[in-house]
Design a protein around this motif. Structure first.
Motif, mmCIF file in Angstrom:
data_model
loop_
_atom_site.group_PDB
_atom_site.id
_atom_site.type_symbol
_atom_site.label_atom_id
_atom_site.label_comp_id
_atom_site.label_asym_id
_atom_site.label_seq_id
_atom_site.Cartn_x
_atom_site.Cartn_y
_atom_site.Cartn_z
ATOM 1 N N ALA A 210 0.829 -1.209 0.000
ATOM 2 C CA ALA A 210 0.000 0.000 0.000
ATOM 3 C C ALA A 210 0.863 1.257 0.000
ATOM 4 O O ALA A 210 0.608 2.207 -0.761
ATOM 5 C CB ALA A 210 -0.934 -0.011 1.201
ATOM 6 N N GLU A 211 1.871 1.265 0.844
ATOM 7 C CA GLU A 211 2.716 2.457 0.941
ATOM 8 C C GLU A 211 3.488 2.708 -0.346
ATOM 9 O O GLU A 211 3.536 3.846 -0.841
ATOM 10 C CB GLU A 211 3.675 2.308 2.120
ATOM 11 N N SER A 212 4.108 1.670 -0.892
ATOM 12 C CA SER A 212 4.922 1.863 -2.099
ATOM 13 C C SER A 212 4.046 2.165 -3.308
ATOM 14 O O SER A 212 4.400 2.997 -4.146
ATOM 15 C CB SER A 212 5.781 0.630 -2.357
ATOM 16 N N SER A 253 -1.277 2.818 -17.455
ATOM 17 C CA SER A 253 0.041 2.185 -17.342
ATOM 18 C C SER A 253 0.689 2.503 -15.999
ATOM 19 O O SER A 253 1.432 1.676 -15.444
ATOM 20 C CB SER A 253 0.949 2.640 -18.493
ATOM 21 N N LEU A 254 0.412 3.691 -15.446
ATOM 22 C CA LEU A 254 0.960 4.035 -14.131
ATOM 23 C C LEU A 254 0.343 3.163 -13.040
ATOM 24 O O LEU A 254 1.052 2.712 -12.123
ATOM 25 C CB LEU A 254 0.705 5.517 -13.829
ATOM 26 N N VAL A 255 -0.967 2.936 -13.126
ATOM 27 C CA VAL A 255 -1.633 2.119 -12.112
ATOM 28 C C VAL A 255 -1.108 0.680 -12.167
ATOM 29 O O VAL A 255 -0.885 0.038 -11.138
ATOM 30 C CB VAL A 255 -3.159 2.153 -12.302
ATOM 31 N N ALA A 259 1.415 -1.659 -9.258
ATOM 32 C CA ALA A 259 1.327 -3.035 -8.749
ATOM 33 C C ALA A 259 2.687 -3.706 -8.788
ATOM 34 O O ALA A 259 3.062 -4.428 -7.848
ATOM 35 C CB ALA A 259 0.312 -3.819 -9.574
ATOM 36 N N ARG A 260 3.441 -3.472 -9.857
ATOM 37 C CA ARG A 260 4.777 -4.068 -9.945
ATOM 38 C C ARG A 260 5.710 -3.460 -8.900
ATOM 39 O O ARG A 260 6.562 -4.153 -8.318
ATOM 40 C CB ARG A 260 5.321 -3.890 -11.369
ATOM 41 N N GLU A 261 5.574 -2.161 -8.661
ATOM 42 C CA GLU A 261 6.367 -1.514 -7.620
ATOM 43 C C GLU A 261 6.031 -2.089 -6.244
ATOM 44 O O GLU A 261 6.905 -2.265 -5.398
ATOM 45 C CB GLU A 261 6.106 -0.006 -7.628
ATOM 46 N N GLU A 357 4.520 -11.690 -8.955
ATOM 47 C CA GLU A 357 5.231 -11.337 -10.181
ATOM 48 C C GLU A 357 4.402 -11.722 -11.404
ATOM 49 O O GLU A 357 4.312 -10.979 -12.380
ATOM 50 C CB GLU A 357 6.586 -12.024 -10.210
ATOM 51 N N LYS A 358 3.763 -12.885 -11.340
ATOM 52 C CA LYS A 358 2.950 -13.350 -12.454
ATOM 53 C C LYS A 358 1.740 -12.439 -12.681
ATOM 54 O O LYS A 358 1.465 -12.032 -13.815
ATOM 55 C CB LYS A 358 2.472 -14.779 -12.185
ATOM 56 N N ASN A 359 1.008 -12.106 -11.612
ATOM 57 C CA ASN A 359 -0.204 -11.308 -11.753
ATOM 58 C C ASN A 359 0.062 -9.857 -12.120
ATOM 59 O O ASN A 359 -0.864 -9.141 -12.513
ATOM 60 C CB ASN A 359 -1.015 -11.362 -10.461
#
Length: 513
Positions: A210-212, A253-255, A259-261, A357-359
């Motif tokens: 949540a924080e990142s 793309s930012l959203v 998730a990856r971040e 990582e997959k999702n």
């Protein structure tokens, strides 16, 4: 820009918690149990259940996400099958010894069915059984008892809170939910995460995710709008235009990258705790990335003007269960709701999916992304601890919105009379807290004629006439600020079978009349 952020650490539970001795419990009837503000473990309950000849409990779910039935719920279900009479339940007298003169009576006397308890009676019963325990410190990261936050900007008000669920309070364990919100000059950001209940460090995964995620979205949206001032006009362009589609793609793309971040933040914190012996001692092994499993719900909300009229653009990603819903508070029941995500399911019934990582790969996360532009003015992001209590989301998110209004968290429009509150009055339940004080709340479901979709639609369409049923009309108040009222409401509203952590983030777009 007014901003407050409050956090309270775990209070100490009361010293006079009444507990029964196992040997004594076997001789107690359910009326005895109901009259005592006592606490039972699941094992102790099963002894009683076996002693009175009840059926065995249902099989445990294979769900990785959902928790098994709690002791208070089991006791309530047992009480549901027994009368709620004030009379003492006594065993039948032993039959008299035959004298040889009596005729044998072979006719069977049917037993009258035991009366069933209503949902309200069950909740009144279980509210006195839940126990409050402080979190046990085992040397690993602990979560605060609750967290609440409020941010006001010229275009939006963001209110969010999370509370530790009844089951965690009863067991003395951590809340697994977390949220973070942020605002820039152009948009509002909200991220809500729910750590997997079966994973021992999921609370850490939900926090760092949540924080990142929120920090990334705040920084990158600010950079994007500063570098491309024309972006807002693109978001307000014709829905079928290439200009609109290009602007949508940039925000979406930012959203997705957020998730990856968030998952990268999980990997980073795993590396940090691997060097901490306390985590290995607590787990009995080395931590792995799966111990941090969490859901991930994120939204970027941008107010725009289309042909001079206010609208709201939003881009959302949902990985796992929970709910993201956009509400148009001015529309009728047919057009007021828009669901902005779909709860993912796992490999088994009752399971959910988690951030991984997959999702978070492009080919998968694209299907979990939603884009919308319209007249919605309230956006709700919640974990399943709230979403499950308002299922199905269509139309029960209308009831959630009305509950927020009736309890003073969101403004209630409509006529305000000086007559005071009108029945049905708010309902008071004992809180699961150190003080155990009771809290009165109003419930929109009290105002429903029945549970049908038609009844919910009818109630929504007369919402401007409901002020007389609000806490304000009854001269009641559950907090001095919107975030405090949200936190108190989350911590104290009662739904049968609801004992999970609860988190809700509310973004209300403020528009000039």
């Amino acid at each position: 820009m007014d901003k407050t952020d409050k956090t309270e650490l775990n209070p100490v539970p009361g010293e006079n918690s009444a507990e029964l001795i196992s040997e004594q419990q076997l001789s107690l009837t359910f009326d005895d149990i109901e009259k005592k503000p006592c606490i039972m473990s699941a094992e102790e309950y099963l002894k009683i259940q076996k002693a009175v000849g009840k059926n065995k409990p249902p099989e445990q779910s294979v769900s990785e996400k959902k928790n098994e039935q709690t002791a208070p719920e089991k006791q309530a279900n047992a009480a549901r099958d027994n009368s709620q009479s004030e009379k003492k339940v006594t065993p039948p007298a032993a039959p008299a010894k035959p004298t040889g003169k009596e005729k044998e009576n072979t006719s069977a006397v049917p037993l009258a069915p035991a009366p069933h308890l209503s949902d309200m009676e069950v909740m009144e019963h279980t509210s006195s059984i839940w126990q409050y325990k402080e979190i046990i410190d085992n040397g690993t990261e602990m979560h605060s008892e609750y967290h609440e936050k409020h941010t006001a900007t010229p275009f939006a008000e963001v209110i969010a809170a999370r509370v530790r669920g009844k089951k965690h309070k009863h067991e003395g364990t951590n809340c697994d939910d977390y949220f973070e919100t942020a605002v820039t000059d152009d948009c509002a950001v909200a991220v809500v995460c729910d750590g997997a209940g079966s994973k021992p460090l999921s609370r850490i995964g939900s926090r760092v995710s949540a924080e990142s995620g929120a920090a990334y979205l705040k920084a990158k949206t600010a950079e994007l709008f500063a570098a491309k001032p024309e972006l807002k006009s693109g978001l307000a362009a014709d829905l079928n235009s290439t200009e609109f589609m290009a602007a949508c793609g940039r925000i979406a793309s930012l959203v997705q990258e957020a998730a990856r971040e968030a998952f990268a933040a999980q990997q980073k914190v795993l590396g940090e705790i691997l060097g901490n012996r306390k985590y290995e001692d607590a787990l009995g092994r080395k931590p792995v990335i799966g111990d941090l499993s969490t859901t991930f719900l994120a939204a970027v909300i941008v107010p725009v003007a289309v042909d001079g009229k206010p609208q709201t653009f939003m881009a959302c990603v949902q990985i796992g269960d929970g709910c993201i819903c956009a509400v148009d508070s001015t529309a009728d029941s047919v057009h007021c709701l828009k669901l902005m995500g779909e709860a993912d399911s796992g490999a088994f019934s009752g399971e959910t999916d988690f951030l991984s990582e997959k999702n978070s790969k492009s080919e998968i996360i694209g299907a979990k992304t939603r884009i919308s532009r319209g007249t919605s003015d309230v956006i709700l992001l919640m974990t399943d601890g709230v979403a499950d209590d308002y299922f199905p989301a269509q139309p029960m998110m209308e009831r959630l919105y009305l509950d927020l209004c009736l309890n003073g968290i969101l403004p209630m429009n409509g006529e305000r009379s000086g007559k005071g509150g009108e029945d049905p009055a708010p309902i008071r339940f004992r809180s699961v807290s150190m003080t155990q004080q009771s809290v009165a709340l109003q419930y929109a479901k009290q105002l429903l004629g029945d549970k049908s979709e038609a009844a919910m639609s009818a109630l929504w369409d007369k919402r401007e006439m409901l002020w007389c049923h609000s806490l304000e009309a009854f001269r009641m108040n559950i907090g001095d600020t919107p975030e405090e009222r949200l936190r108190v409401w989350l911590d104290n509203y009662n739904e049968r079978g609801s004992f999970d952590d609860r988190t809700l983030a509310v973004v209300r777009i403020t528009r000039e009349k």
